[in-house]
Design an enzyme around this catalytic site. Sequence first.
Site, PDB file in Angstrom:
ATOM      1  N   GLU A  75       0.920  -1.029  -0.007  1.00 20.36           N
ATOM      2  CA  GLU A  75      -0.117  -0.004  -0.078  1.00 20.36           C
ATOM      3  C   GLU A  75       0.839   1.271  -0.013  1.00 20.36           C
ATOM      4  O   GLU A  75       0.739   2.216  -0.740  1.00 20.36           O
ATOM      5  CB  GLU A  75      -0.805   0.060   1.358  1.00 20.36           C
TER       6      GLU A  75
ATOM      7  N   ARG B 146       6.488   7.367   9.428  1.00 19.85           N
ATOM      8  CA  ARG B 146       5.336   7.061  10.345  1.00 19.85           C
ATOM      9  C   ARG B 146       6.107   6.407  11.600  1.00 19.85           C
ATOM     10  O   ARG B 146       5.892   6.710  12.761  1.00 19.85           O
ATOM     11  CB  ARG B 146       4.281   6.296   9.687  1.00 19.85           C
TER      12      ARG B 146
ATOM     13  N   GLN C  66      -8.314  -4.668   4.811  1.00 17.11           N
ATOM     14  CA  GLN C  66      -9.322  -3.761   4.821  1.00 17.11           C
ATOM     15  C   GLN C  66     -10.773  -4.143   5.347  1.00 17.11           C
ATOM     16  O   GLN C  66     -10.927  -5.364   4.948  1.00 17.11           O
ATOM     17  CB  GLN C  66      -9.483  -3.019   3.662  1.00 17.11           C
TER      18      GLN C  66
ATOM     19  N   GLU D 228     -13.622  -8.430   0.588  1.00 22.23           N
ATOM     20  CA  GLU D 228     -13.054  -9.314  -0.114  1.00 22.23           C
ATOM     21  C   GLU D 228     -12.606 -10.554   0.639  1.00 22.23           C
ATOM     22  O   GLU D 228     -11.642 -11.344   0.228  1.00 22.23           O
ATOM     23  CB  GLU D 228     -12.085  -8.865  -1.279  1.00 22.23           C
TER      24      GLU D 228
ATOM     25  N   GLY E  74     -13.025 -13.742   1.172  1.00 22.11           N
ATOM     26  CA  GLY E  74     -12.850 -15.078   0.807  1.00 22.11           C
ATOM     27  C   GLY E  74     -12.866 -16.041   1.867  1.00 22.11           C
ATOM     28  O   GLY E  74     -13.705 -16.059   2.727  1.00 22.11           O
TER      29      GLY E  74
END
Length: 186
Positions: A21, A30, A141, A159, A161
């Site tokens: 990402e 960070r 997410q 998603e 799965g």
Amino acid sequence: CLIPARLWAHGGKRSYFLTAEMDIRQLVTRLVWMEAGVNSMNIEMGGLSDPEERRVMTAIGVLAPLPIRFAQAAGWTVARVESNVRRQQATWPPDAVIVDYVQLLAGGIKAESRAQEMSYISRELNKLARSANLPLVMVSQLNRKADERGRPQPSDLKESGSLEQDADRVVFLHGDRHKAERQRRA
């Protein structure tokens, strides 16, 4: 997602962080802010105070020798992740691997749906963790239903799965926005 890598590294454990990402430079920045206890908004709002600058410099010195490695994994297939982790095991054996975030990986297979592809990715990463005998954290997410309900549950993994079935443990880091909103109004 940086918190486990930082904690493990402070404990002398090698953390291998695969980011699909964010840019590695952003992650390291960070990590420095986190270590220094500095709010990144301070920089955007006009810079750091002298004490904050000193804390940032101290944090850099503390973090530099820690055993954390990063790899940019954007667009990687699950097979490439496995190959990369195996190569790391041969040269710099990690004690833990973190994949951020798993939905950005490609299965590298033909699947009828994204959920089937995510099931494949999840199974392959689970097999990798077991065969390599190391913890593998998959950052995922959540779908929008979790936001509506306020408190996430395993079925909210986007998603998903079979992410929730393949996981040994599912942990959610979330803030209760609805509670904060109610408190603000009170």
